[in-house]
Design an enzyme around this catalytic site. Structure first.
Site, mmCIF file in Angstrom:
data_model
loop_
_atom_site.group_PDB
_atom_site.id
_atom_site.type_symbol
_atom_site.label_atom_id
_atom_site.label_comp_id
_atom_site.label_asym_id
_atom_site.label_seq_id
_atom_site.Cartn_x
_atom_site.Cartn_y
_atom_site.Cartn_z
ATOM 1 N N ARG A 15 -30.575 16.775 18.175
ATOM 2 C CA ARG A 15 -30.139 15.573 17.464
ATOM 3 C C ARG A 15 -29.899 14.440 18.465
ATOM 4 O O ARG A 15 -29.792 14.669 19.662
ATOM 5 C CB ARG A 15 -28.835 15.854 16.692
ATOM 6 C CG ARG A 15 -29.035 16.709 15.463
ATOM 7 C CD ARG A 15 -27.715 17.114 14.837
ATOM 8 N NE ARG A 15 -26.969 18.057 15.648
ATOM 9 C CZ ARG A 15 -25.761 18.531 15.339
ATOM 10 N NH1 ARG A 15 -25.175 18.139 14.239
ATOM 11 N NH2 ARG A 15 -25.154 19.398 16.126
ATOM 12 N N LYS A 75 -22.865 15.984 20.646
ATOM 13 C CA LYS A 75 -22.015 17.100 21.093
ATOM 14 C C LYS A 75 -21.077 16.640 22.208
ATOM 15 O O LYS A 75 -21.265 15.591 22.815
ATOM 16 C CB LYS A 75 -22.878 18.270 21.604
ATOM 17 C CG LYS A 75 -23.809 18.853 20.561
ATOM 18 C CD LYS A 75 -23.087 19.312 19.309
ATOM 19 C CE LYS A 75 -22.311 20.594 19.501
ATOM 20 N NZ LYS A 75 -21.680 21.061 18.249
ATOM 21 N N TYR A 94 -18.630 14.488 18.592
ATOM 22 C CA TYR A 94 -17.900 15.713 18.231
ATOM 23 C C TYR A 94 -17.310 16.273 19.522
ATOM 24 O O TYR A 94 -18.064 16.522 20.483
ATOM 25 C CB TYR A 94 -18.852 16.773 17.663
ATOM 26 C CG TYR A 94 -19.342 16.514 16.261
ATOM 27 C CD1 TYR A 94 -18.467 16.416 15.189
ATOM 28 C CD2 TYR A 94 -20.709 16.409 15.987
ATOM 29 C CE1 TYR A 94 -18.933 16.198 13.891
ATOM 30 C CE2 TYR A 94 -21.180 16.187 14.700
ATOM 31 C CZ TYR A 94 -20.277 16.087 13.663
ATOM 32 O OH TYR A 94 -20.736 15.872 12.384
ATOM 33 N N HIS A 96 -14.251 18.744 19.400
ATOM 34 C CA HIS A 96 -13.624 20.060 19.152
ATOM 35 C C HIS A 96 -12.785 20.472 20.365
ATOM 36 O O HIS A 96 -12.943 21.562 20.908
ATOM 37 C CB HIS A 96 -14.671 21.127 18.818
ATOM 38 C CG HIS A 96 -15.392 20.854 17.530
ATOM 39 N ND1 HIS A 96 -14.807 21.039 16.293
ATOM 40 C CD2 HIS A 96 -16.639 20.372 17.273
ATOM 41 C CE1 HIS A 96 -15.657 20.695 15.341
ATOM 42 N NE2 HIS A 96 -16.779 20.274 15.909
ATOM 43 N N GLU A 118 -14.841 14.810 14.414
ATOM 44 C CA GLU A 118 -14.330 15.835 13.489
ATOM 45 C C GLU A 118 -12.912 15.570 12.991
ATOM 46 O O GLU A 118 -12.477 16.189 12.029
ATOM 47 C CB GLU A 118 -14.412 17.234 14.119
ATOM 48 C CG GLU A 118 -13.465 17.516 15.272
ATOM 49 C CD GLU A 118 -13.995 17.044 16.625
ATOM 50 O OE1 GLU A 118 -15.018 16.351 16.673
ATOM 51 O OE2 GLU A 118 -13.345 17.379 17.646
ATOM 52 N N ASP A 270 -18.152 29.195 12.606
ATOM 53 C CA ASP A 270 -17.538 28.321 13.614
ATOM 54 C C ASP A 270 -16.018 28.329 13.544
ATOM 55 O O ASP A 270 -15.353 27.832 14.448
ATOM 56 C CB ASP A 270 -18.091 26.888 13.503
ATOM 57 C CG ASP A 270 -17.850 26.263 12.143
ATOM 58 O OD1 ASP A 270 -17.585 26.998 11.179
ATOM 59 O OD2 ASP A 270 -17.914 25.024 12.051
HETATM 60 N N1 LIG Z 1 -22.289 27.201 10.894
HETATM 61 C C1 LIG Z 1 -22.488 25.891 10.845
HETATM 62 O O1 LIG Z 1 -23.447 25.371 11.419
HETATM 63 C C2 LIG Z 1 -21.559 25.034 10.044
HETATM 64 C C3 LIG Z 1 -21.925 23.712 9.719
HETATM 65 C C4 LIG Z 1 -21.048 22.968 8.919
HETATM 66 C C5 LIG Z 1 -19.839 23.530 8.479
HETATM 67 N N2 LIG Z 1 -19.520 24.818 8.858
HETATM 68 C C6 LIG Z 1 -18.284 25.495 8.424
HETATM 69 O O2 LIG Z 1 -18.378 25.875 7.056
HETATM 70 C C7 LIG Z 1 -17.053 26.112 6.576
HETATM 71 C C8 LIG Z 1 -16.875 25.438 5.219
HETATM 72 O O3 LIG Z 1 -16.899 24.022 5.401
HETATM 73 P P1 LIG Z 1 -16.692 23.015 4.178
HETATM 74 O O4 LIG Z 1 -16.997 21.656 4.698
HETATM 75 O O5 LIG Z 1 -17.401 23.493 2.981
HETATM 76 O O6 LIG Z 1 -15.117 23.146 3.933
HETATM 77 P P2 LIG Z 1 -14.330 22.688 2.613
HETATM 78 O O7 LIG Z 1 -12.922 22.471 3.034
HETATM 79 O O8 LIG Z 1 -15.056 21.598 1.915
HETATM 80 O O9 LIG Z 1 -14.399 23.979 1.665
HETATM 81 C C9 LIG Z 1 -13.753 25.183 1.944
HETATM 82 C C10 LIG Z 1 -13.379 25.821 0.618
HETATM 83 O O10 LIG Z 1 -12.880 27.151 0.901
HETATM 84 C C11 LIG Z 1 -11.929 27.415 -0.105
HETATM 85 N N3 LIG Z 1 -11.149 28.599 0.208
HETATM 86 C C12 LIG Z 1 -10.085 28.741 1.041
HETATM 87 N N4 LIG Z 1 -9.637 30.004 1.000
HETATM 88 C C13 LIG Z 1 -10.442 30.686 0.141
HETATM 89 C C14 LIG Z 1 -10.492 32.025 -0.328
HETATM 90 N N5 LIG Z 1 -9.606 32.935 0.079
HETATM 91 N N6 LIG Z 1 -11.457 32.389 -1.211
HETATM 92 C C15 LIG Z 1 -12.360 31.474 -1.642
HETATM 93 N N7 LIG Z 1 -12.351 30.190 -1.248
HETATM 94 C C16 LIG Z 1 -11.397 29.797 -0.372
HETATM 95 C C17 LIG Z 1 -11.118 26.108 -0.167
HETATM 96 O O11 LIG Z 1 -10.342 26.031 -1.341
HETATM 97 C C18 LIG Z 1 -12.258 25.078 -0.123
HETATM 98 O O12 LIG Z 1 -12.686 24.693 -1.406
HETATM 99 C C19 LIG Z 1 -16.126 25.562 7.665
HETATM 100 O O13 LIG Z 1 -15.664 26.622 8.456
HETATM 101 C C20 LIG Z 1 -17.033 24.665 8.465
HETATM 102 O O14 LIG Z 1 -16.562 24.476 9.793
HETATM 103 C C21 LIG Z 1 -20.353 25.550 9.634
#
Ligand SMILES: NC(=O)c1ccc[n+]([C@@H]2O[C@H](COP(=O)([O-])OP(=O)(O)OC[C@H]3O[C@@H](n4cnc5c(N)ncnc54)[C@H](O)[C@@H]3O)[C@@H](O)[C@H]2O)c1
Length: 370
Positions: A15, A75, A94, A96, A118, A270
């Site tokens: 990116r 990054k 970003y 972190h 972030e 993550d």
């Molecule tokens: N791997 C990657 O490349 C990548 C990229 C972007 C985001 N992410 C990660 O994805 C994850 C989700 O991000 P997001 O933006 O959707 O967050 P978000 O806050 O929009 O959504 C998270 C949801 O999880 C729910 N939740 C909490 N505890 C729960 C449980 N016990 N059971 C069911 N649901 C529950 C919350 O109520 C919320 O609606 C984060 O950890 C984020 O860092 C990873």
């Protein structure tokens, strides 16, 4: 203001922090943009395109760091970059910080003004510079899941959409936030049967309102998850508890109850992952198998689709970049509480609570740095 866009040097990061259109926009305000040679190549933006938009192409990253009043990146600074940041220079990217003492100490030592994408946070608590990457990852989770469900790559051998006369595949999504809803949209679009869980009933109501009837909402509990994992082909982990490790919703003992070839895509990797057996993987080696269950746990999923991710990211960052460039960081933050929340380390002082707490460092009141 002179703004520097270095080429990202982190492994497999294609990116870039500004598009040619972003350069053009900043030029309208009279800013001078330095773009490192080849910085946009991985996202399909050539040096010529940047030049036409009004950027100066610079061959040596040292010159960019030395000349720019603001560095905009994707990054966190790594390796040599850590020594190139200057006192008073704005670095917008970003970071972190809480995950790296080395980075935190280095940036304190450099005396730069570190504004972290972030932690930019709107009054409704949404995170406008994280959302676009969650949208990419949520949509990609289904694309990857569908692919790994194919038999030659060790999946169950299920076509998510089914065909006439054959039922569709079943997708279980844990969490109905940004990632979860985008995944549900993609999976339902392919024709899969989707079950999505959350503990926030408002989110479940929202999903129920906007997605088709073959997306079924259910309240999340250990009991429900334990039952559902036995009948779903693709499980997507998408939970987040802000500032904490993701809870282990899928435990090791549940794997044995799943059907062989079930695929888990744990997007929450993550934050430690919401599947007990989740270990971070990379785009070169994205999957591993435990108890006949295929795990995909890539921590930077958007990095695989830079043409899309660069545009999605810069659509959201550009208004903040323009604001900082036009007003300077102090006035820009003073006029925008969301941007103010992005201030993490200012001229050697930690001003963000999460960073101070992570490493037991003194926390300075943000007013001290104005
Ligand atoms: N791997 C990657 O490349 C990548 C990229 C972007 C985001 N992410 C990660 O994805 C994850 C989700 O991000 P997001 O933006 O959707 O967050 P978000 O806050 O929009 O959504 C998270 C949801 O999880 C729910 N939740 C909490 N505890 C729960 C449980 N016990 N059971 C069911 N649901 C529950 C919350 O109520 C919320 O609606 C984060 O950890 C984020 O860092 C990873």
């Amino acid at each position: 203001m002179t703004i520097g866009i270095p080429k990202e040097i982190k492994n497999n990061e294609s990116r870039v922090a500004l598009t040619a259109s972003g350069v053009f926009e900043l030029r309208q305000y009279g800013h001078h943009i330095l773009v490192e040679q080849g910085a946009g190549k991985g996202s399909g933006i050539s040096d010529v395109e940047y030049e036409h938009a009004g950027a100066e192409i610079v061959t040596n990253p040292h010159d960019i760091w030395a000349r720019a009043e603001m560095i905009v990146k994707v990054k966190e600074p790594i390796d040599e970059e850590l020594r190139l940041a200057r006192a008073g220079q704005i670095v917008f990217t970003y970071f972190h910080f809480a995950s790296s003492i080395t980075l935190t100490e280095a940036m304190i030592g450099r005396g730069a003004v570190c504004i972290a994408y972030e932690t930019v946070e709107k009054p409704d608590r949404s995170l406008p510079l994280l959302t676009p990457m969650s949208e990419v990852a949520g949509r990609m989770a289904v694309q990857q899941g569908a692919r790994y469900l194919e038999k030659p790559v060790k999946g169950r051998g299920v076509l998510l959409g089914g065909v006439p006369g054959v039922p569709p595949g079943r997708v279980l999504i844990l969490g109905a936030g940004i990632v979860g809803v985008q995944a549900a949209k993609m999976a339902s679009g392919l024709g899969a049967h989707v079950t999505i869980l959350d503990i926030n009933t408002d989110r479940l109501r929202y999903v129920n309102d906007i997605l088709p009837p073959h997306v079924v909402t259910q309240y999340s509990s250990q009991y429900t998850i334990r039952k559902l994992v036995q009948t779903h082909d693709l499980i997507i982990g998408a939970v987040l508890i802000p500032g904490a490790k993701a809870p282990n919703l899928v435990t090791r003992d549940m794997l044995k109850t799943m059907r062989p070839g079930t695929v888990i895509v744990d997007v929450a990797v993550d934050q430690g992952g919401c599947v007990e057996t989740c270990v971070p993987t990379t785009h070169e080696n994205p999957t591993y198998v435990i108890d006949d269950v295929l795990h995909y746990c890539v921590a930077n999923m958007p990095g695989a689709v830079p043409f899309t991710s660069t545009l999605a990211l810069t659509n959201s960052t550009l208004p903040y970049i323009i604001n900082i460039a036009n007003k300077g960081w102090k006035a820009a933050c003073a006029h925008d509480p969301a941007l103010m929340k992005g201030l993490n380390i200012v001229e050697g002082k930690v001003v963000y609570q999460g960073v101070a707490e992570a490493f037991d460092l003194p926390l300075h009141d943000v007013v001290e740095v104005f």
